[in-house]
Write a protein that holds these residues in place. Structure first.
Motif, PDB file in Angstrom:
ATOM      1  N   GLY A  85      23.352  -2.397 -11.878  1.00  0.00           N
ATOM      2  CA  GLY A  85      22.732  -3.694 -11.640  1.00  0.00           C
ATOM      3  C   GLY A  85      21.240  -3.530 -11.419  1.00  0.00           C
ATOM      4  N   PRO A  86      20.511  -4.622 -11.459  1.00  0.00           N
ATOM      5  CA  PRO A  86      19.070  -4.537 -11.219  1.00  0.00           C
ATOM      6  C   PRO A  86      18.766  -4.203  -9.766  1.00  0.00           C
ATOM      7  CG  PRO A  86      19.750  -6.816 -11.442  1.00  0.00           C
ATOM      8  CD  PRO A  86      20.954  -5.976 -11.734  1.00  0.00           C
ATOM      9  N   VAL A  87      17.615  -3.569  -9.566  1.00  0.00           N
ATOM     10  CA  VAL A  87      17.116  -3.283  -8.231  1.00  0.00           C
ATOM     11  C   VAL A  87      15.771  -3.986  -8.107  1.00  0.00           C
ATOM     12  CG1 VAL A  87      16.298  -1.498  -6.643  1.00  0.00           C
ATOM     13  CG2 VAL A  87      18.284  -1.065  -8.108  1.00  0.00           C
ATOM     14  N   VAL A  88      15.638  -4.836  -7.088  1.00  0.00           N
ATOM     15  CA  VAL A  88      14.405  -5.589  -6.861  1.00  0.00           C
ATOM     16  C   VAL A  88      13.823  -5.164  -5.525  1.00  0.00           C
ATOM     17  CG1 VAL A  88      13.380  -7.872  -6.627  1.00  0.00           C
ATOM     18  CG2 VAL A  88      15.316  -7.530  -8.173  1.00  0.00           C
ATOM     19  N   THR A  89      12.541  -4.867  -5.523  1.00  0.00           N
ATOM     20  CA  THR A  89      11.827  -4.488  -4.309  1.00  0.00           C
ATOM     21  C   THR A  89      10.666  -5.459  -4.110  1.00  0.00           C
ATOM     22  OG1 THR A  89      12.390  -2.185  -4.682  1.00  0.00           O
ATOM     23  CG2 THR A  89      10.628  -2.627  -3.114  1.00  0.00           C
ATOM     24  N   VAL A  90      10.521  -5.988  -2.908  1.00  0.00           N
ATOM     25  CA  VAL A  90       9.397  -6.853  -2.579  1.00  0.00           C
ATOM     26  C   VAL A  90       8.302  -5.977  -1.976  1.00  0.00           C
ATOM     27  CG1 VAL A  90       8.577  -8.780  -1.178  1.00  0.00           C
ATOM     28  CG2 VAL A  90      10.841  -8.871  -2.224  1.00  0.00           C
ATOM     29  N   TYR A  91       7.099  -6.078  -2.534  1.00  0.00           N
ATOM     30  CA  TYR A  91       5.951  -5.334  -2.039  1.00  0.00           C
ATOM     31  C   TYR A  91       4.976  -6.310  -1.370  1.00  0.00           C
ATOM     32  CZ  TYR A  91       7.598  -1.555  -5.019  1.00  0.00           C
ATOM     33  OH  TYR A  91       8.352  -0.568  -5.591  1.00  0.00           O
ATOM     34  N   PRO A  92       4.915  -6.304  -0.038  1.00  0.00           N
ATOM     35  CA  PRO A  92       3.926  -7.156   0.629  1.00  0.00           C
ATOM     36  C   PRO A  92       2.522  -6.664   0.326  1.00  0.00           C
ATOM     37  CG  PRO A  92       5.535  -6.272   2.190  1.00  0.00           C
ATOM     38  CD  PRO A  92       5.747  -5.576   0.888  1.00  0.00           C
ATOM     39  N   VAL A  93       1.609  -7.572   0.206  1.00  0.00           N
ATOM     40  CA  VAL A  93       0.208  -7.220  -0.021  1.00  0.00           C
ATOM     41  C   VAL A  93      -0.529  -7.456   1.285  1.00  0.00           C
ATOM     42  CG1 VAL A  93      -1.886  -7.791  -1.311  1.00  0.00           C
ATOM     43  CG2 VAL A  93       0.349  -7.876  -2.448  1.00  0.00           C
ATOM     44  N   THR A  94      -1.135  -6.403   1.780  1.00  0.00           N
ATOM     45  CA  THR A  94      -1.889  -6.530   3.024  1.00  0.00           C
ATOM     46  C   THR A  94      -3.369  -6.642   2.703  1.00  0.00           C
ATOM     47  OG1 THR A  94      -1.987  -4.121   3.225  1.00  0.00           O
ATOM     48  CG2 THR A  94      -0.187  -5.237   4.353  1.00  0.00           C
ATOM     49  N   THR A  95      -4.060  -7.404   3.492  1.00  0.00           N
ATOM     50  CA  THR A  95      -5.499  -7.549   3.307  1.00  0.00           C
ATOM     51  C   THR A  95      -6.206  -6.918   4.494  1.00  0.00           C
ATOM     52  OG1 THR A  95      -5.415  -9.719   4.360  1.00  0.00           O
ATOM     53  CG2 THR A  95      -5.300  -9.672   1.968  1.00  0.00           C
ATOM     54  N   PRO A  96      -7.360  -6.337   4.262  1.00  0.00           N
ATOM     55  CA  PRO A  96      -8.068  -5.720   5.382  1.00  0.00           C
ATOM     56  C   PRO A  96      -8.456  -6.773   6.429  1.00  0.00           C
ATOM     57  CG  PRO A  96      -9.184  -5.283   3.277  1.00  0.00           C
ATOM     58  CD  PRO A  96      -8.037  -6.213   3.006  1.00  0.00           C
TER      59      PRO A  96
END
Length: 97
Positions: A85-96
Motif C-alpha cells: 500500500g502507499p506510505v504517506v509522510t507529512v513534513y511540517p515546515v518550520t520557519t525561523p
C-alpha cells in the motif's frame, strides 16, 4: 468529509460514482488537496489522502467556521510495489523565529 463544516460542503456530490469508476482499476491512491489540513479516508478499497497546505493550515477544532492558523506542511508519498500500500509522510515546515 472535513470536520470543518464549510469545507465539508465542498465534498463530491456523489462519491459513489468515483468509487465505481476506479473499482478494479490500477488506481492505488486518490490524492487531493486545497483543504488546508491533512486527512485520510477510503473510497471503497482505494485509500484517499488529502494533503496539507503549504500556505497556512486550517484549524480543525473550529468545526463551524473556516479559521486559518499559522503553519505549513507538505506530503511525501511512496507508492511501493504492486502488493504494497502507499506510505504517506507529512513534513511540517518550520520557519525561523
Amino acid at each position: 468529509p472535513s470536520p470543518v463544516e464549510p469545507m465539508a460542503r465542498m465534498a463530491l456530490r456523489d462519491p459513489g460514482r468515483l468509487r465505481d469508476a476506479i473499482a478494479g482499476s490500477d488506481v492505488r491512491l486518490v490524492l487531493c488537496g486545497h483543504s488546508h489540513h491533512e486527512a485520510f479516508g477510503m473510497l471503497g478499497a482505494t485509500p484517499v489522502w488529502v494533503s496539507p497546505a503549504i500556505a497556512y493550515r486550517l484549524d480543525v477544532t473550529s468545526t463551524g467556521a473556516f479559521r486559518g492558523v499559522p503553519g505549513t506542511a507538505f506530503s511525501g508519498i511512496r507508492l511501493g510495489g504492486r502488493d504494497d500500500g502507499p506510505v504517506v509522510t507529512v513534513y511540517p515546515v518550520t520557519t525561523p523565529a
